[in-house]
Design an enzyme around this catalytic site. Sequence first.
Site, PDB file in Angstrom:
ATOM      1  N   HIS A  67       0.561   5.500   4.586  1.00  0.00           N
ATOM      2  CA  HIS A  67      -0.524   5.912   5.468  1.00  0.00           C
ATOM      3  C   HIS A  67      -0.327   5.359   6.876  1.00  0.00           C
ATOM      4  O   HIS A  67       0.388   4.379   7.084  1.00  0.00           O
ATOM      5  CB  HIS A  67      -1.859   5.443   4.898  1.00  0.00           C
ATOM      6  CG  HIS A  67      -2.253   6.168   3.653  1.00  0.00           C
ATOM      7  ND1 HIS A  67      -3.480   6.000   3.057  1.00  0.00           N
ATOM      8  CD2 HIS A  67      -1.597   7.082   2.887  1.00  0.00           C
ATOM      9  CE1 HIS A  67      -3.560   6.774   1.986  1.00  0.00           C
ATOM     10  NE2 HIS A  67      -2.417   7.427   1.864  1.00  0.00           N
ATOM     11  N   GLU A  69      -2.306   3.688   8.829  1.00  0.00           N
ATOM     12  CA  GLU A  69      -2.747   2.310   8.990  1.00  0.00           C
ATOM     13  C   GLU A  69      -1.694   1.344   8.454  1.00  0.00           C
ATOM     14  O   GLU A  69      -1.396   0.324   9.085  1.00  0.00           O
ATOM     15  CB  GLU A  69      -4.071   2.062   8.253  1.00  0.00           C
ATOM     16  CG  GLU A  69      -5.195   2.983   8.658  1.00  0.00           C
ATOM     17  CD  GLU A  69      -5.295   4.254   7.819  1.00  0.00           C
ATOM     18  OE1 GLU A  69      -6.426   4.753   7.679  1.00  0.00           O
ATOM     19  OE2 GLU A  69      -4.262   4.745   7.322  1.00  0.00           O
ATOM     20  N   CYS A  95      -6.067   1.206   2.253  1.00  0.00           N
ATOM     21  CA  CYS A  95      -5.831   0.813   3.641  1.00  0.00           C
ATOM     22  C   CYS A  95      -6.910  -0.140   4.126  1.00  0.00           C
ATOM     23  O   CYS A  95      -6.625  -1.068   4.892  1.00  0.00           O
ATOM     24  CB  CYS A  95      -5.740   2.047   4.543  1.00  0.00           C
ATOM     25  SG  CYS A  95      -4.207   2.982   4.292  1.00  0.00           S
TER      26      CYS A  95
END
Length: 141
Positions: A67, A69, A95
């Site tokens: 992801h 993040e 996350c």
Amino acid sequence: MQRKWIERFFQMAELVASWSKDPSTQVGAVITENNRVVSLGFNGYPHGVGDSADQDDRELKLLKTIHAEENAILYAKRDLSGCEIFVTHFPCPNCAAKIIQTGLSVVHCKAQNEDYMSRWGEKIKISEDMFNDAGVEVNWV
């Protein structure tokens, strides 16, 4: 933080999201400290892993994808205590855990559209609860 800086960092997060090769969802993240960019990240496969997001089935794609993040946190390679993160899509619980664990103090996110909320609303609620428990400020813009 002044409105102009918030707008700039969201513009940057949206630009970074456009670098993702994911055909369905492009996500960008910008980590800042005192109005300076610390790190950037977008969703995608790890370096060296065949980039076939448009060919893999959804389940396989989800397993392979890092992801935005996570990428921003990993790329920073430094202590992120007190830093802030700007994201184009609200962080998932995994996350959120990484954001909390690394000491990021504020999550900035634009209000999500109705389609996104219908698909991910339950996970967003979990993430919001985690941030609240850990004292991470959420700034819905």
